[in-house]
Scaffold this motif. Structure first.
Motif, PDB file in Angstrom:
ATOM      1  N   SER A 108       0.234  -0.274  11.525  1.00 40.60           N
ATOM      2  CA  SER A 108       1.463   0.213  12.957  1.00 40.60           C
ATOM      3  C   SER A 108       1.202  -0.578  14.329  1.00 40.60           C
ATOM      4  CB  SER A 108       2.060   1.407  13.111  1.00 40.60           C
ATOM      5  OG  SER A 108       2.301   2.105  12.466  1.00 40.60           O
ATOM      6  N   VAL A 109       1.734  -1.486  14.230  1.00 36.46           N
ATOM      7  CA  VAL A 109       1.785  -2.526  15.358  1.00 36.46           C
ATOM      8  C   VAL A 109       2.306  -1.527  16.776  1.00 36.46           C
ATOM      9  CG1 VAL A 109       2.989  -4.534  17.138  1.00 36.46           C
ATOM     10  CG2 VAL A 109       2.977  -4.044  14.368  1.00 36.46           C
ATOM     11  N   SER A 110       1.106  -1.270  17.452  1.00 35.32           N
ATOM     12  CA  SER A 110       1.107  -0.326  19.106  1.00 35.32           C
ATOM     13  C   SER A 110       2.426  -0.741  19.653  1.00 35.32           C
ATOM     14  CB  SER A 110       0.246  -1.105  19.700  1.00 35.32           C
ATOM     15  OG  SER A 110       0.441  -0.454  20.771  1.00 35.32           O
ATOM     16  N   GLY A 111       2.892   0.404  19.927  1.00 38.34           N
ATOM     17  CA  GLY A 111       4.533   0.087  20.622  1.00 38.34           C
ATOM     18  C   GLY A 111       5.482  -0.014  19.797  1.00 38.34           C
ATOM     19  N   ALA A 112       5.522  -0.136  18.325  1.00 39.39           N
ATOM     20  CA  ALA A 112       6.436   0.055  17.513  1.00 39.39           C
ATOM     21  C   ALA A 112       6.761   0.355  16.455  1.00 39.39           C
ATOM     22  CB  ALA A 112       6.325  -2.095  17.468  1.00 39.39           C
ATOM     23  N   THR A 113       6.172   1.907  16.764  1.00 43.16           N
ATOM     24  CA  THR A 113       6.056   2.384  15.312  1.00 43.16           C
ATOM     25  C   THR A 113       6.757   2.801  14.731  1.00 43.16           C
ATOM     26  OG1 THR A 113       4.559   4.932  17.537  1.00 43.16           O
ATOM     27  CG2 THR A 113       5.099   4.973  15.071  1.00 43.16           C
ATOM     28  N   TYR A 114       7.999   2.833  14.646  1.00 45.86           N
ATOM     29  CA  TYR A 114       9.519   3.017  14.351  1.00 45.86           C
ATOM     30  C   TYR A 114       9.617   1.926  13.525  1.00 45.86           C
ATOM     31  CZ  TYR A 114       9.813   7.480  16.934  1.00 45.86           C
ATOM     32  OH  TYR A 114      10.254   8.639  17.762  1.00 45.86           O
ATOM     33  N   THR A 115       9.586   0.316  13.403  1.00 39.88           N
ATOM     34  CA  THR A 115      10.286  -0.444  13.090  1.00 39.88           C
ATOM     35  C   THR A 115       8.911  -1.043  11.774  1.00 39.88           C
ATOM     36  OG1 THR A 115      11.251  -1.068  14.907  1.00 39.88           O
ATOM     37  CG2 THR A 115       9.959  -3.182  13.738  1.00 39.88           C
ATOM     38  N   SER A 116       7.888  -0.859  13.085  1.00 42.43           N
ATOM     39  CA  SER A 116       6.107  -0.958  12.302  1.00 42.43           C
ATOM     40  C   SER A 116       6.992   0.355  10.021  1.00 42.43           C
ATOM     41  CB  SER A 116       5.053  -0.249  11.943  1.00 42.43           C
ATOM     42  OG  SER A 116       5.015  -1.450  13.721  1.00 42.43           O
ATOM     43  N   GLY A 117       7.127   1.811  10.506  1.00 40.82           N
ATOM     44  CA  GLY A 117       7.403   2.601   9.476  1.00 40.82           C
ATOM     45  C   GLY A 117       8.518   2.436   8.998  1.00 40.82           C
ATOM     46  N   GLY A 118       9.781   1.961   9.075  1.00 36.76           N
ATOM     47  CA  GLY A 118      10.676   1.014   8.188  1.00 36.76           C
ATOM     48  C   GLY A 118      10.482  -0.138   7.644  1.00 36.76           C
ATOM     49  N   TYR A 119       9.223  -1.392   8.020  1.00 32.65           N
ATOM     50  CA  TYR A 119       9.166  -2.171   8.055  1.00 32.65           C
ATOM     51  C   TYR A 119       7.742  -1.506   6.352  1.00 32.65           C
ATOM     52  CZ  TYR A 119       6.413  -6.500   6.965  1.00 32.65           C
ATOM     53  OH  TYR A 119       6.003  -7.774   6.344  1.00 32.65           O
ATOM     54  N   ARG A 120       7.359  -1.276   6.462  1.00 31.79           N
ATOM     55  CA  ARG A 120       6.822  -0.581   5.755  1.00 31.79           C
ATOM     56  C   ARG A 120       6.793  -0.322   4.129  1.00 31.79           C
ATOM     57  NH1 ARG A 120       2.958   0.681   9.531  1.00 31.79           N
ATOM     58  NH2 ARG A 120       3.427   3.133   9.245  1.00 31.79           N
ATOM     59  N   GLU A 121       8.368   0.971   4.459  1.00 35.64           N
ATOM     60  CA  GLU A 121       9.118   1.283   3.590  1.00 35.64           C
ATOM     61  C   GLU A 121       9.994   0.408   2.728  1.00 35.64           C
ATOM     62  OE1 GLU A 121      12.654   4.333   3.187  1.00 35.64           O
ATOM     63  OE2 GLU A 121      11.738   4.429   5.640  1.00 35.64           O
ATOM     64  N   SER A 122      10.874  -0.610   3.378  1.00 36.10           N
ATOM     65  CA  SER A 122      11.497  -1.370   2.488  1.00 36.10           C
ATOM     66  C   SER A 122      10.727  -2.685   2.304  1.00 36.10           C
ATOM     67  CB  SER A 122      12.121  -1.763   4.012  1.00 36.10           C
ATOM     68  OG  SER A 122      12.932  -3.327   3.273  1.00 36.10           O
ATOM     69  N   LEU A 123       9.199  -2.616   2.395  1.00 38.39           N
ATOM     70  CA  LEU A 123       8.300  -3.839   1.934  1.00 38.39           C
ATOM     71  C   LEU A 123       7.623  -2.867   0.233  1.00 38.39           C
ATOM     72  CD1 LEU A 123       6.666  -6.500   2.025  1.00 38.39           C
ATOM     73  CD2 LEU A 123       4.743  -4.265   3.632  1.00 38.39           C
ATOM     74  N   GLN A 124       7.420  -1.659   0.952  1.00 44.30           N
ATOM     75  CA  GLN A 124       6.816  -0.931  -0.023  1.00 44.30           C
ATOM     76  C   GLN A 124       7.855  -1.279  -1.471  1.00 44.30           C
ATOM     77  OE1 GLN A 124       4.296   0.680  -1.213  1.00 44.30           O
ATOM     78  NE2 GLN A 124       4.822  -0.052  -2.866  1.00 44.30           N
ATOM     79  N   SER A 125       9.233  -1.119  -0.835  1.00 41.98           N
ATOM     80  CA  SER A 125      10.432  -0.656  -2.338  1.00 41.98           C
ATOM     81  C   SER A 125      10.839  -2.192  -2.780  1.00 41.98           C
ATOM     82  CB  SER A 125      12.035  -0.449  -1.497  1.00 41.98           C
ATOM     83  OG  SER A 125      12.124  -1.607  -0.502  1.00 41.98           O
ATOM     84  N   ALA A 126      10.427  -3.821  -1.399  1.00 34.69           N
ATOM     85  CA  ALA A 126      10.425  -5.125  -2.312  1.00 34.69           C
ATOM     86  C   ALA A 126       9.435  -4.729  -3.461  1.00 34.69           C
ATOM     87  CB  ALA A 126      11.184  -6.017  -1.024  1.00 34.69           C
ATOM     88  N   ILE A 127       8.365  -4.761  -3.047  1.00 35.36           N
ATOM     89  CA  ILE A 127       6.589  -4.582  -3.993  1.00 35.36           C
ATOM     90  C   ILE A 127       6.953  -4.217  -5.049  1.00 35.36           C
ATOM     91  CG2 ILE A 127       4.574  -3.885  -4.473  1.00 35.36           C
ATOM     92  CD1 ILE A 127       4.524  -4.343  -1.192  1.00 35.36           C
ATOM     93  N   ASP A 128       7.948  -2.569  -4.832  1.00 39.29           N
ATOM     94  CA  ASP A 128       8.186  -2.149  -6.272  1.00 39.29           C
ATOM     95  C   ASP A 128       8.854  -2.623  -7.100  1.00 39.29           C
ATOM     96  OD1 ASP A 128       6.161   0.155  -5.673  1.00 39.29           O
ATOM     97  OD2 ASP A 128       7.753   1.473  -4.392  1.00 39.29           O
ATOM     98  N   ALA A 129      10.175  -3.521  -6.895  1.00 36.57           N
ATOM     99  CA  ALA A 129      10.908  -4.263  -7.475  1.00 36.57           C
ATOM    100  C   ALA A 129      10.725  -5.482  -8.300  1.00 36.57           C
ATOM    101  CB  ALA A 129      11.988  -4.693  -6.519  1.00 36.57           C
ATOM    102  N   ALA A 130       9.190  -6.290  -7.171  1.00 36.26           N
ATOM    103  CA  ALA A 130       8.752  -7.608  -7.491  1.00 36.26           C
ATOM    104  C   ALA A 130       7.571  -6.981  -8.820  1.00 36.26           C
ATOM    105  CB  ALA A 130       8.043  -8.047  -6.329  1.00 36.26           C
ATOM    106  N   GLY A 131       7.490  -5.552  -9.424  1.00 35.76           N
ATOM    107  CA  GLY A 131       6.188  -5.361 -10.277  1.00 35.76           C
ATOM    108  C   GLY A 131       5.010  -5.029  -9.622  1.00 35.76           C
ATOM    109  N   LEU A 132       4.375  -5.954  -8.413  1.00 30.00           N
ATOM    110  CA  LEU A 132       3.085  -5.855  -8.478  1.00 30.00           C
ATOM    111  C   LEU A 132       2.941  -4.257  -7.333  1.00 30.00           C
ATOM    112  CD1 LEU A 132       3.823  -8.167  -5.396  1.00 30.00           C
ATOM    113  CD2 LEU A 132       3.068  -8.840  -7.725  1.00 30.00           C
TER     114      LEU A 132
END
Length: 132
Positions: A108-132
């Motif tokens: 997470s980026v310091s001071g951007a905890t919620y944005t970092s969490g949402g970023y990781r969540e969306s990124l993981q769903s994109a990675i899952d869709a890509a089958g990586l």
């Protein structure tokens, strides 16, 4: 009497400093896409929109040769000066970390905890869709 005068002077000085403090000197730049390969190469995968307390986040990745070659963040918290400043600082850091890690396992980026969490969540769903 001397204490009261000193207290009043301290209070006035603190108020002057408080009201003259500037948090920003101008508009902050919007987060950009970081790409390691030329546009048009690879296949793009959109992550689901992650809803956070500070706003929605969505990540789109481009994959070529089994590697994440570029990351775009078309949806991120915005709308106020505070959100714009946080996103402008956090999103490029998260994108660079993703390209280095090649996974959603980024800090997470310091001071951007919620944005970092949402970023990781969306990124993981994109990675899952890509089958990586």
């Amino acid at each position: 009497m001397r204490r009261i005068s000193l207290w009043m002077l301290s209070t006035v000085a603190a108020l002057v400093l408080l009201f003259s403090y500037r948090t920003s000197t101008g508009p902050s730049p919007a987060p950009a896409t970081v790409a390691a390969t030329p546009a048009g190469e690879g296949q793009s995968f959109s992550g689901e929109v992650a809803r956070t307390q500070e706003g929605d986040v969505q990540v789109v990745i481009t994959v070529a040769g089994g590697r994440i070659t570029s990351v775009a963040v078309p949806v991120y918290p915005t709308g106020s000066q505070r959100h714009d400043e946080i996103s402008a600082r956090a999103v490029p850091e998260l994108v660079a970390a993703t390209l280095a890690a090649q996974s959603a396992d980024v800090d997470s980026v310091s001071g951007a905890t919620y944005t970092s969490g949402g970023y990781r969540e969306s990124l993981q769903s994109a990675i899952d869709a890509a089958g990586l």
